[in-house]
Design a protein around this motif. Structure first.
Motif, PDB file in Angstrom:
ATOM      1  N   LEU A 183      13.173   8.055  -3.750  1.00 18.96           N
ATOM      2  CA  LEU A 183      11.915   8.372  -3.064  1.00 18.96           C
ATOM      3  C   LEU A 183      11.521   9.833  -3.279  1.00 18.96           C
ATOM      4  N   GLN A 212       0.822  -1.214   0.000  1.00 16.54           N
ATOM      5  CA  GLN A 212       0.000   0.000   0.000  1.00 16.54           C
ATOM      6  C   GLN A 212       0.852   1.259   0.000  1.00 16.54           C
ATOM      7  N   ARG A 213       2.140   1.088  -0.293  1.00 18.95           N
ATOM      8  CA  ARG A 213       3.037   2.245  -0.422  1.00 18.95           C
ATOM      9  C   ARG A 213       3.502   2.363  -1.873  1.00 18.95           C
ATOM     10  N   LEU A 214       3.587   3.594  -2.339  1.00 14.45           N
ATOM     11  CA  LEU A 214       3.975   3.842  -3.729  1.00 14.45           C
ATOM     12  C   LEU A 214       5.358   3.268  -4.031  1.00 14.45           C
ATOM     13  N   ARG A 215       6.292   3.391  -3.088  1.00 11.30           N
ATOM     14  CA  ARG A 215       7.670   2.927  -3.341  1.00 11.30           C
ATOM     15  C   ARG A 215       7.692   1.420  -3.622  1.00 11.30           C
ATOM     16  N   LEU A 273       3.751  11.448  -6.588  1.00 12.61           N
ATOM     17  CA  LEU A 273       2.548  11.330  -5.753  1.00 12.61           C
ATOM     18  C   LEU A 273       1.894  12.703  -5.540  1.00 12.61           C
ATOM     19  N   GLU A 322       2.074   8.555   4.422  1.00  8.46           N
ATOM     20  CA  GLU A 322       1.787   7.133   4.669  1.00  8.46           C
ATOM     21  C   GLU A 322       1.818   6.341   3.364  1.00  8.46           C
ATOM     22  N   GLN A 323       1.327   6.946   2.299  1.00  4.47           N
ATOM     23  CA  GLN A 323       1.255   6.249   1.007  1.00  4.47           C
ATOM     24  C   GLN A 323       2.604   6.172   0.299  1.00  4.47           C
ATOM     25  N   LEU A 324       3.483   7.102   0.633  1.00  2.00           N
ATOM     26  CA  LEU A 324       4.762   7.154  -0.080  1.00  2.00           C
ATOM     27  C   LEU A 324       5.684   6.012   0.346  1.00  2.00           C
ATOM     28  N   LEU A 371       9.615   9.931  -6.398  1.00  2.00           N
ATOM     29  CA  LEU A 371       8.281   9.354  -6.195  1.00  2.00           C
ATOM     30  C   LEU A 371       7.385  10.317  -5.418  1.00  2.00           C
ATOM     31  N   ALA A 397       8.287  11.071   4.991  1.00  2.00           N
ATOM     32  CA  ALA A 397       8.053   9.643   4.745  1.00  2.00           C
ATOM     33  C   ALA A 397       9.003   8.790   5.583  1.00  2.00           C
TER      34      ALA A 397
END
Lengths: 205, 276
Positions: free
Chosen positions: B240, A19-22, B247, B274-276, B243, B228
């Protein structure tokens, strides 16, 4: 087609990492390398569109997350289907070149982008089921059947939501053709009898 | 009567002067460290490059800004510089071009010097109000800013560490002791209003609303990167950052709408980190 992408969840369950983009980008790029190596196809990816895929997918994923932890293994399959639907809608990948004389009846050359998307979704599905839920996946013959792929490409071209059902079919699971975009609670117990050794103890949050 | 310089050669002393200026400036750029005057001594050294003892510490942060200004102006005024060069006699043009190239190369090496994971972690601690190394944080923010400016090929907007540090020093004297995302939101707001990000003074260019939005989105992306969970390797951490920009771009509309509303901005920072 299916294989370990070499990506673990490191310090947390895999379904959390996914659930993380990375993690998503790393896993997708690993799949591109692997599929290119196996097929000879060369792919190009639009990173911004891939970011959009992740964001759309996560929104859909969170929208139907089950309350009952017994549904979690089935939700992994559903989430993988949502990913395939989103990849087909957003189309972040284009094939740059194929091997000379490639056999177009082979799914990898019949629809190279679709083949990559299916491979990615099946592999992530399998990894999460194995590592987090002690489950397994048994892809059926449909995965390599040319007629199924014709139907797959034609149908998802008209309604991308059908990708969810087709991924179930490719994974050897029972597809839900009528309302594929709706997750049905309780489905886990039907499937668990056939595919999973144990059910989950964790919440998919 | 001794022969004068031919049209194809520059007088050696002038050539040497030009090259000397370029080399001296290049040598100065090998200095690094942070000014201790505003926040006290940094927690530790920022070992990005070799240090020299013969330049006062207080000059190092402004020096980096000067270099940014020079390279920024060079980038924006490339056409004008090219026109000037074409009217110079050939030997002057050649020598000046060579000096500019050497200077720009040194400046690029200086500004693009890799940061360390330790510095990124110190910057992260400062962003959430848990550390005191403001200078290291600003150095890392400037690094992130420049990386995104390069990768996204935006109009070069400079990030002045000196202006940001001055504003932060003032803000810290009058501000609150927030931590976590709330502190990050406050820092974002301070940096945005500080004037630390902009075009070199004197250039006849005014920022449009779209360009302001671009600045806001890029600043958000750099700070989101620092919020992050840190990856295990420096290479992964640098990836990152890209990214984070992707995002942020995906959520561009929501991010821009949140600016100016602390609660909404905190929601975006918390959710997207949280999503990264």
């Amino acid at each position: 087609m299916t294989h370990d992408l070499g990506l673990s969840g490191a310090h947390q369950p895999l379904h959390k990492s996914a659930q993380r983009l990375r993690w998503f980008v790393g896993a997708f790029e690993a799949q591109m390398v692997r599929t290119s190596s196996e097929t000879g196809n060369r792919y190009g990816v639009d990173q911004a569109a891939l970011g959009g895929v992740f964001a759309d997918w996560l929104k859909s994923f969170n929208a139907q997350k089950p309350d009952d932890s017994a549904d979690n293994p089935a939700y992994v399959g559903f989430a993988a289907g949502l990913m395939l639907r989103t990849l087909i809608r957003r189309a972040p990948v284009r094939v740059i070149s194929e091997p000379v004389g490639a056999d177009k009846t082979n799914p990898a050359y019949f629809w190279p982008e679709g083949y990559l998307y299916v491979a990615f979704c099946l592999n992530v599905r399998e990894m999460v089921l194995e590592k987090d839920f002690n489950g397994r996946q048994k892809p059926g013959n449909d995965l390599t059947d040319t007629r199924t792929w014709w139907s797959f490409k034609e149908n998802v071209g008209q309604d991308a939501a059908l990708a969810i059902a087709f991924l179930d079919l490719f994974a050897g699971d029972k597809p839900e053709w009528s309302t594929p975009e709706l997750f049905r609670s309780g489905r886990a117990r039907e499937i668990a009898k056939r595919f999973y050794r144990h059910e989950t103890r964790e919440q998919l949050d | 009567m001794p022969a004068g310089p031919t049209p194809q050669t520059l007088p050696p002393e002038l050539n040497q002067t030009l090259q000397g200026v370029a080399r001296l400036t290049a040598a100065m750029l090998l200095v690094d460290g942070d000014a201790p005057t505003m926040f006290g001594e940094p927690e530790g050294e920022c070992p990005m490059m070799n240090s020299r003892d013969d330049l006062p510490l207080s000059l190092r942060m402004p020096l980096r800004d000067i270099v940014r200004g020079m390279t920024g102006i060079a980038g924006l005024g490339e056409k004008a510089v090219r026109n000037v060069l074409t009217v110079l006699p050939q030997p002057f043009e050649t020598s000046l071009r060579s000096a500019i190239v050497e200077l720009e190369a040194a400046a690029t090496r200086f500004l693009k010097a890799d940061i360390t994971q330790g510095e990124i972690r110190r910057a992260t601690r400062f962003v959430v109000g848990e550390g005191d190394d403001a200078h290291c944080c600003l150095r890392v923010l400037a690094y992130g800013w420049e990386q995104l400016q390069t990768s996204r090929r935006n109009t070069p907007e400079l990030f002045s560490e000196t202006i940001a540090a001055t504003r932060l020093a003032f803000d810290r004297k009058t501000g609150t002791l927030d931590t976590g995302i709330v502190h990050a939101c406050g820092l974002f707001d301070v940096l945005r209003r500080s004037g630390a990000i902009g075009l070199p003074p004197g250039l006849p260019v005014q920022r449009s609303a779209a360009e302001q939005a671009e600045v806001d989105v890029n600043l958000f992306a750099v700070m989101l990167w620092l919020l992050a969970v840190r990856p295990e390797t420096l290479v992964a951490d640098q990836s990152l950052l890209e990214l984070s920009a992707v995002l942020t771009e995906v959520h561009r509309t929501a991010v821009i709408s949140a600016i100016g509303n602390a609660e909404a901005l905190a929601f975006q920072f918390a959710g997207l980190s949280e999503q990264l």
